[in-house]
Design a protein around this motif. Structure first.
Motif, PDB file in Angstrom:
ATOM      1  N   ARG A   1       0.851  -1.187   0.000  1.00 16.88           N
ATOM      2  CA  ARG A   1       0.000   0.000   0.000  1.00 16.88           C
ATOM      3  C   ARG A   1       0.889   1.239   0.000  1.00 16.88           C
ATOM      4  NH1 ARG A   1      -4.308  -0.282   4.592  1.00 16.88           N
ATOM      5  NH2 ARG A   1      -5.464   0.993   3.137  1.00 16.88           N
ATOM      6  N   ASP A   2       1.896   1.194  -0.824  1.00 12.89           N
ATOM      7  CA  ASP A   2       2.950   2.191  -0.782  1.00 12.89           C
ATOM      8  C   ASP A   2       3.323   2.560  -2.212  1.00 12.89           C
ATOM      9  OD1 ASP A   2       5.225   3.662  -0.467  1.00 12.89           O
ATOM     10  OD2 ASP A   2       6.272   2.214   0.798  1.00 12.89           O
ATOM     11  N   GLU A   3       3.017   3.794  -2.581  1.00 13.14           N
ATOM     12  CA  GLU A   3       3.277   4.211  -3.962  1.00 13.14           C
ATOM     13  C   GLU A   3       4.647   4.843  -4.134  1.00 13.14           C
ATOM     14  OE1 GLU A   3       0.019   6.504  -5.566  1.00 13.14           O
ATOM     15  OE2 GLU A   3      -1.479   5.134  -4.726  1.00 13.14           O
ATOM     16  N   LYS A   4       5.435   4.847  -3.052  1.00 10.20           N
ATOM     17  CA  LYS A   4       6.784   5.416  -3.170  1.00 10.20           C
ATOM     18  C   LYS A   4       7.650   4.469  -4.018  1.00 10.20           C
ATOM     19  CE  LYS A   4       7.690   6.030   1.309  1.00 10.20           C
ATOM     20  NZ  LYS A   4       6.493   5.804   2.124  1.00 10.20           N
TER      21      LYS A   4
END
Lengths: 191, 774
Positions: free
Chosen positions: B397-400
């Motif tokens: 859940r991490d768009e980095k």
């Protein structure tokens, strides 16, 4: 709190997103309030500023956040943006909120002292430190005043050109700035 | 422009019979059957009240046999309802020599004027007579694959799949690249039971399954083995395997362990997540299979101590790789997952602080067969931690950069399980889970509540930073429910890192030419309605090769994949015969067709283009790219379209408007739905059913316009694999139409959906009006 049927809380968020300053891919609407921004925010550590809380207010359409004193405790380090898992940018949102506050004329006490920066464009054609900050800076940086007064000589010695702009150019800049209403805005801020 | 209708001399001699169904009034109330019959200039024209009945069959069959009919037309309901029925009724005639005229759903039910409906019916039958004369007798293609399968990956998914296949009597090869089967589940230690609200020994659950597999006579387990290459031909996969040596003969080795005792080399033990060491000659874990030692040849110094010590003479340091070719009928990909590298999130200090570990490492530490024999100890001080903070969603859940947008699905339960195990053994240790959302669907919710009762603490907030103060770690987190910034002192931090696609999964996808998702997991052809089925016919996926899955879901998928394979192998495959064929005389091997095919049906073998009948959909895309016109699609489809156009335009008066509508299976069903719901549309609408919208070529449209058609409407369901293609082609078609001097507005492209038939009816009306006003 009663929520009226006509009330669309996202209107405020959409207004922020459509602001000129908002990055095109800002993930404001994807925020799930995880709080990662607040957990790394130096402003939050040292004041009651809470970037997550600010974004929450924006998403709930609570425009009262514009007049919240705490939004003036962000110092634009962008850490909140760099850690956000959904690409949201509380720092940018903060700048937009401050902009709205300034437009509304409720932030003069926060930004009025910086109006001198604007004046410098009108008087010498470039952005420069207002004289009112000189003494303070001299206390912090030894010999600063001396450096400032001899800047032209130092530049000449280093083979660099003058930073002084010709009167003709200053006139031109003044015309431009007056046309876009810059000087009026600066006067507004000083009130 | 010449229409390439092949009008062979025999066309005229073909004996066509027309059978008209009154459908108990459904048709005959709106269509004047006598007038219709009179309009047909053929010897055999019959009518009956309901042709689909047993009596109807008698009428049709008698005429087919006694009158020696070559072609049959059934003017009745929609082919969607009764095509199979009438294909059966015309026996012994070939089923593809019959054509159905849709007098009910697309005529009597959509028009309210008897004269108009009758005129249209006459026209539709005329078109069908032209079309059916172009039909060819083709036989359905049946393919029989060998009753064997390969399962790639020996974790819980692969083991379950191979066992299920073996039990169904399918010869199965289970391929595992490491020296033992077992995968990640044997490392986990304990697993949780949502029913008993307790933790159970994972090894004790998987071991009986492994034993059952080992003893199954249909399953061949091949460890140290990987797939080198694979090739697919009509349901047969030719696969080349490479087996690297284990340097210990597993038939001779008695697992006494004497070799390991004398080995001077210590290497990190990856089975314990590198938290302990092992010897260069080792057994992966106590219950590993094959039941034998193996040598880590990269670290072995070849001192020979083990060889001298081995009383069974089982060790051979000079063994070499072995190439093994196999042929199988189906493939299951069970290549598992890897985990997100916590070093990619330096803010969590995984490398910097010894007491920051992953859930996997915690699992090894808590395992009785692990590096600490199940004792919970801090890495830095050997004492029991007073507090453990677990951080969820590390890399999920991490768009980095390097993060994953998806939720890894298992981490909430993994954290709760490990927290419960700690709480059971060390009730004084405070366990705090920092979460973003707790995701414990279904019965798992009960285990979540059980954990809370057990004293696990939960805090909603995603920590941003970890630092060290004195001997303690500090977690910076906002308690978002209390809206309070916290600095939490702790002894240990456990990161719940994301599940990632494994390198092996990506490699296998490349070898088998199977599509991957944007997250690089194996793509299912339709995740909603065709789970575990990949985009390559005969290959299936299960477990974490497909995406984040827990043990239960992985086993469910493994069993589903094995059931799909049983379907495929036991029954053979009957394929619609309307597929591509290559004219080798004309083919110049440019291979443009291979790249154009969305169904991955075309390949080369022995310097010839090969179209796999199992994969070919007959869409005709390859025809449009083949510069040397070397591809033909069986069934004379193009000629049938021309003939249908001719028939539909016959008798058109100058003032009359006629619009041709091309629809495939989905669109045609939507059009039928208009009739079923008795919604009227203009009489000008003439619907032509095609196998694939892609088969409608510019030449057909231009031919229609030249011969007086007023408009052409093309509908396609956006979920169709060819939709984008068709949408693109429409633009070119409009351009072409313009070049021929016709208004491009006469061509309309539109989306169609089966349930949205009212929309389609409206579009028909609007297009009819638009054309009138042109």
């Amino acid at each position: 709190m009663s929520v009226q049927i006509e009330n669309n809380p996202l209107k405020f968020a959409r207004k922020i997103l459509s602001d000129l300053r908002a990055s095109e891919d800002m993930g404001l609407l994807k925020c799930v309030q995880c709080g990662m921004c607040t957990s790394t925010c130096p402003g939050a550590k040292n004041s009651d500023y809470n970037p997550r809380g600010m974004v929450e207010k924006v998403l709930e359409g609570e425009e009262s956040i514009i007049s919240d004193e705490e939004i003036w405790n962000c110092f634009y380090c962008y850490t909140c943006h760099s850690v956000c898992p959904v690409g949201n940018n509380p720092c940018e949102i903060n700048q937009i909120l401050r902009g709205i506050a300034i437009d509304k004329g409720i932030a003069n006490d926060k930004v009025g002292s910086f109006a001198g920066y604007g004046d410098s464009f009108l008087t010498i054609g470039i952005g420069a430190m207002p004289k009112s900050f000189f003494m303070e800076l001299n206390e912090d940086i030894e010999g600063w005043l001396d450096f400032k007064s001899k800047l032209e000589e130092i530049r000449e010695e280093l083979g660099l050109g003058s930073i002084t702009i010709s009167n003709e150019s200053i006139e031109e800049i003044n015309t431009l700035l007056k046309k876009v209403g810059f000087n009026k805005r600066i006067e507004e801020l000083k009130k | 422009m010449t229409a390439d209708i092949k009008s062979s001399n025999s066309d005229k001699d073909l004996k066509v019979g027309v059978f008209i169904c009154r459908c108990g009034g459904n048709i005959s109330d709106m269509v004047d059957i006598d007038k219709l019959k009179d309009s047909i200039d053929l010897d055999v024209v019959e009518e009956f009240v309901n042709l689909c009945s047993i009596n109807g069959r008698k009428i049709i069959r008698d005429k087919v046999i006694n009158e020696n009919l070559d072609r049959v037309i059934i003017a009745a309901c929609s082919p969607m309802t009764h095509e199979k029925t009438f294909q059966d009724y015309i026996k012994p005639l070939n089923p593809y020599l019959m054509d159905m005229v849709n007098l009910r759903e697309q005529c009597s039910w959509v028009h309210e004027n008897i004269e108009e409906a009758t005129e249209k019916a006459i026209c539709l039958i005329n078109a069908s007579i032209g079309k059916v004369k172009q039909s060819q007798a083709v036989d359905p293609i049946t393919c029989q694959s060998p009753e064997s399968a390969i399962v790639i990956g020996g974790g819980i998914s692969g083991i379950s799949a191979a066992l299920s296949l073996g039990k169904q009597g399918i010869k199965t090869y289970l391929i595992e690249k490491t020296p033992s089967i077992g995968g990640n589940m044997v490392k986990i230690g304990k697993v949780f039971s949502p029913v008993r609200l307790a933790e159970e020994c994972g090894m004790c659950l998987i071991n009986p399954v492994m034993n059952e597999l080992i003893w199954n006579p249909n399953v061949t387990i091949m460890t140290n083995t990987k797939v080198l290459s694979a090739e697919r031909r009509v349901g047969i996969f030719n696969i080349l395997l490479e087996r690297s040596p284990r340097y210990v003969d597993s038939d001779k080795c008695i697992s006494c362990g004497n070799c390991s005792d004398v080995c001077p080399i210590e290497v990190l033990d990856s089975w314990n997540d590198n938290l302990s060491t092992k010897k260069a000659i080792y057994r992966p874990f106590s219950q590993s299979f094959p039941d034998a030692y193996t040598i880590d040849i990269e670290n072995c110094k070849k001192c020979g101590n083990c060889i001298k010590k081995c009383s069974m003479n089982a060790i051979h340091l000079n063994s070499e790789n072995e190439l093994i070719p196999i042929n199988v009928g189906a493939v299951i990909i069970a290549t598992g997952h890897e985990i997100f590298d916590p070093k990619l999130r330096p803010e969590y200090g995984y490398e910097k602080y010894e007491d920051v570990i992953t859930q996997s490492e915690l699992g090894r530490i808590m395992g009785v067969n692990g590096p600490t024999k199940g004792k919970l100890k801090m890495q830095s001080s050997n004492r029991v931690p007073k507090r453990i903070v677990m951080i969820q969603c590390v890399g999920s859940r991490d768009e980095k950069p390097d993060g994953h947008k998806y939720c890894s699905k298992v981490c909430c339960m993994v954290a709760l399980k490990n927290a419960n195990i700690i709480k059971n053994k060390y009730p004084d240790t405070d366990v705090l889970i920092c979460y973003t959302d707790m995701r414990t669907p279904g019965m798992y919710e009960k285990y979540y509540k059980h954990g809370q009762e057990n004293g696990i603490r939960l805090m909603r907030g995603r920590p941003g930073e970890i630092s060290k103060k004195g001997n303690s770690l500090i977690v910076n987190v906002e308690n978002t429910l209390k809206k309070e910034f916290m600095e939490i002192e702790t002894d240990m931090i456990v990161l719940s890192v994301a599940i990632e696609p494994s390198e092996g999964t990506k490699e296998i996808a490349k070898i088998f030419d199977i599509g991957l998702t944007e997250d690089m997991f194996i793509k299912e052809i339709h995740p909603k309605i065709k789970p575990v089925t990949t985009d390559v016919k005969g290959t299936y996926v299960c477990g974490t090769a497909q995406g984040p899955n827990d043990i239960t879901d992985s086993i469910v998928q493994a069993n589903a994949a094995s059931a799909k394979i049983a379907e495929l192998l036991h029954d053979g495959l009957e394929v619609e015969p309307f597929i591509g064929e290559i004219d080798f005389e004309k083919c110049n091997l440019c291979k443009d067709c291979i790249d154009s095919c969305r169904y991955k049906a075309i390949s080369t073998k022995d310097d010839e283009i090969f179209i796999d009948p199992l994969s070919c959909s007959g869409c005709g895309k390859c025809l449009t790219v083949c510069k040397s016109n070397a591809i033909n699609i069986q069934g004379n489809i193009s000629e049938k379209i021309f003939a249908t156009i001719d028939g539909m335009l016959k008798g058109k008066k100058d003032w009359e408007q006629r619009i041709l509508v091309f629809l495939d299976h989905v669109g045609y069903t939507a059009a039928d739905n208009i009739g079923v719901n008795r919604i009227e549309y203009p009489k000008s609408i003439y619907i032509i059913k095609v196998h694939s919208i892609n088969r409608v070529m510019p030449k057909h449209i231009i031919y229609a316009l030249k011969n007086g058609v007023n408009g052409v409407f093309i509908g396609e369901y956006p979920g169709d694999l060819m939709y984008d293609e068709v949408e693109k082609r429409i633009k070119n078609m409009k351009q072409k139409i313009k070049e021929y001097g016709f208004n491009p507005e006469r061509l309309q492209f539109s989306t169609v959906y089966i349930p949205y038939f009212t929309g389609l009816a409206r579009k028909f009306k609007e297009f009819d009006t638009k054309i009138k006003n042109l």
